[in-house]
Design a protein around this motif. Structure first.
Motif, mmCIF file in Angstrom:
data_model
loop_
_atom_site.group_PDB
_atom_site.id
_atom_site.type_symbol
_atom_site.label_atom_id
_atom_site.label_comp_id
_atom_site.label_asym_id
_atom_site.label_seq_id
_atom_site.Cartn_x
_atom_site.Cartn_y
_atom_site.Cartn_z
ATOM 1 N N ARG A 1 2.627 1.638 -3.469
ATOM 2 C CA ARG A 1 1.722 2.140 -4.505
ATOM 3 C C ARG A 1 1.475 3.641 -4.328
ATOM 4 N NH1 ARG A 1 -3.088 -2.089 -4.054
ATOM 5 N NH2 ARG A 1 -4.212 -0.359 -4.981
ATOM 6 N N ASP A 2 1.242 4.060 -3.086
ATOM 7 C CA ASP A 2 1.021 5.494 -2.828
ATOM 8 C C ASP A 2 2.244 6.318 -3.224
ATOM 9 O OD1 ASP A 2 -1.516 5.087 -1.905
ATOM 10 O OD2 ASP A 2 -1.000 5.142 0.221
ATOM 11 N N LYS B 1 2.518 6.677 -7.055
ATOM 12 C CA LYS B 1 1.553 7.687 -7.511
ATOM 13 C C LYS B 1 2.050 9.090 -7.159
ATOM 14 C CE LYS B 1 -2.422 4.608 -6.850
ATOM 15 N NZ LYS B 1 -3.495 4.254 -5.898
ATOM 16 N N LYS C 1 0.855 -1.211 0.000
ATOM 17 C CA LYS C 1 0.000 0.000 0.000
ATOM 18 C C LYS C 1 0.883 1.250 0.000
ATOM 19 C CE LYS C 1 -3.856 2.436 1.228
ATOM 20 N NZ LYS C 1 -3.324 3.782 1.181
ATOM 21 N N GLU D 1 0.822 3.896 6.122
ATOM 22 C CA GLU D 1 -0.053 3.722 4.956
ATOM 23 C C GLU D 1 -1.295 4.585 5.003
ATOM 24 O OE1 GLU D 1 -1.771 0.009 7.184
ATOM 25 O OE2 GLU D 1 -0.126 1.425 7.485
ATOM 26 N N PHE E 1 -0.321 9.021 4.211
ATOM 27 C CA PHE E 1 0.577 9.400 3.111
ATOM 28 C C PHE E 1 0.289 10.824 2.668
ATOM 29 C CE2 PHE E 1 3.477 8.388 -0.237
ATOM 30 C CZ PHE E 1 4.181 7.309 0.297
#
Length: 473
Positions: A52-53, A56, A49, A178, A181
């Motif tokens: 991925r953040d 991005k 998680k 998580e 962020f």
């Protein structure tokens, strides 16, 4: 793919960009886009998680206001940009709930401010304890030439060593984030005092101890006394061959890229004197302020107001309209303290107006001995864009190359010229300055302002510098 990667990598991970414009050879975008770091935690789902953040977040940073402004300033179009995201293990050791390397650094293959025996092509390196963000953010770090690691200006005098030492460092917080962020890529970094590193045991081989009773600085860690981050074990005592590694990598980088390079690196030191050198990034060294394609020796003397064959600094400036100079008729070193006061008052007005000037005077600027030069401190002349030491027939002092101001000269990109025109070494056209009307004239100092700028050009590689006559490009 990311899940498979996380199964193998059991270290904190840095997530950063590698884009076309960022790595372009003539206009690299260093440090414009975000770089995130995520800690290692046991749960793969939590790490996934966060990862991925972070990916991005790196992509999103192309569209931030600062990035767009930089693109506009460098005449680039966002449509041309293409970006990959790189995942790298973070170099360093874990200390409880934080993670950081013993040494981070940025090395450059050319040094525009060589002093003493240093040569421009020897390069220069900035070292800091903890994560390299501290250097990028402009924190106080140690500057050294890899070819002369035993000669460090910042540790040459006790007063400078105590004032110019690193006091804080960055570490990665090793707790999961998580749910929290943020757009700020430094949100999970801790900014800690150096005392915390002493408790972690990470200062071994890189710190010295100030003994307040004997008023000396001793290499190594001893009980009591303030710890100074001097990297003495690595630079002077050969605990880890960092200077040799840097010389080799800068040489290989310059040969491979066929231009000057800048590298980012980190070092993890072990208690048994072994260690690991991590080469994190290498890129072409291009700074628009520093670009200078001209051969300054071809400019005729009659077009120059000041010319020096012993100049440090680099670049071109065409925003300066003022010259402040010490009058040499009836000059006496006895008046140097009074001259320092007059210049301080003029400098304050420049700071208020947000302007810069060329400063010229005899002897060593900033000398602690007023008989050798004007005893100014950096704040008294901080608006100067070029500082010129001009010799007189009856008043010759060896050039100091600005050792007292050195940290500030390099930080602010100020030029430093030495001129002895009576010996035929350079040009200083004081007759022209004397013929101009003065904005202000004190007992010992004169301030002249022109309607068009005096263009300043400095080539630190060849030690040539000129201040052109007003209106001459």
């Amino acid at each position: 793919d990311l899940e498979a990667y996380l199964d193998v990598v059991r270290q904190p991970i840095a997530i950063r960009s590698s884009s076309l414009l960022e790595d372009a050879h003539y206009q690299p975008f260093a440090g414009i886009y975000s770089t995130y770091m995520i800690p290692y935690v046991e749960s793969r789902d939590v790490r996934l998680k966060m990862l991925r953040d972070a990916i991005k977040g790196v992509y999103a940073s192309v569209f931030y206001r600062d990035s767009k402004a930089y693109m506009t300033a460098t005449s680039n179009v966002i449509d041309q940009e293409k970006m990959a995201v790189i995942l790298q293990e973070v170099a360093g050791n874990r200390y409880g709930d934080r993670f950081y390397p013993n040494i981070s650094g940025v090395a450059r293959s050319v040094n525009y401010y060589p002093i003493g025996d240093e040569q421009a092509e020897d390069g220069t390196v900035n070292l800091a304890l903890g994560l390299g963000k501290y250097i990028v953010d402009g924190g106080m770090n140690l500057r050294v030439c890899p070819a002369h690691p035993d000669k460090v200006l910042q540790t040459s005098e006790m007063e400078i060593a105590l004032r110019e030492t690193q006091t804080r460092f960055y570490a990665l917080e090793m707790k999961a984030v998580e749910e929290d962020f943020r757009v700020d890529d430094g949100f999970n970094l801790l900014k800690l005092p150096v005392k915390e590193a002493e408790q972690d045991g990470s200062l071994q081989f890189i710190a010295s101890t100030y003994d307040p009773y004997d008023m000396v600085i001793r290499d190594g860690i001893y009980d009591g006394g303030r710890k100074l981050v001097t990297f003495c074990g690595v630079l002077q005592q050969g605990v880890f061959p960092l200077p040799e590694l840097l010389r080799l990598i800068l040489k290989l980088g310059r040969e491979s890229m066929r231009r000057e390079v800048e590298i980012e690196f980190a070092v993890k030191l072990n208690p048994d004197r072994t260690g690991v050198f991590y080469l994190l990034q290498i890129r072409p060294m291009v700074d628009n302020k520093m670009m200078l394609d001209e051969d300054l020796t071809e400019i005729p003397d009659e077009k120059t107001l000041i010319r020096s064959h012993n100049a440090i600094g680099q670049g071109v400036s065409n925003e300066v309209y003022d010259v402040v100079y010490v009058k040499t008729d009836d000059y006496s070193a006895y008046n140097n303290p009074a001259i320092a006061d007059e210049i301080d008052r003029i400098n304050r007005r420049f700071l208020e107006e947000g302007r810069n000037y060329v400063l010229v005077g005899p002897g060593r600027w900033g000398s602690s001995d007023p008989w050798l030069g004007v005893p100014v401190k950096w704040p008294n002349i901080s608006a100067a864009r070029v500082i010129v030491e001009s010799g007189l027939t009856n008043y010759r002092v060896d050039p100091s190359q600005g050792t007292h101001f050195f940290q500030n000269l390099t930080s602010f990109g100020v030029g430093y010229f030495t001129v002895n025109d009576f010996l035929g070494d350079g040009v200083y056209n004081q007759v022209f300055l004397n013929s101009q009307p003065a904005v202000e004239e004190t007992a010992h100092v004169r301030h002249v302002r022109f309607s068009s700028p005096v263009v300043i050009k400095v080539d630190g590689m060849k030690k040539e510098g000129v201040v052109m006559l007003p209106g001459v490009e």
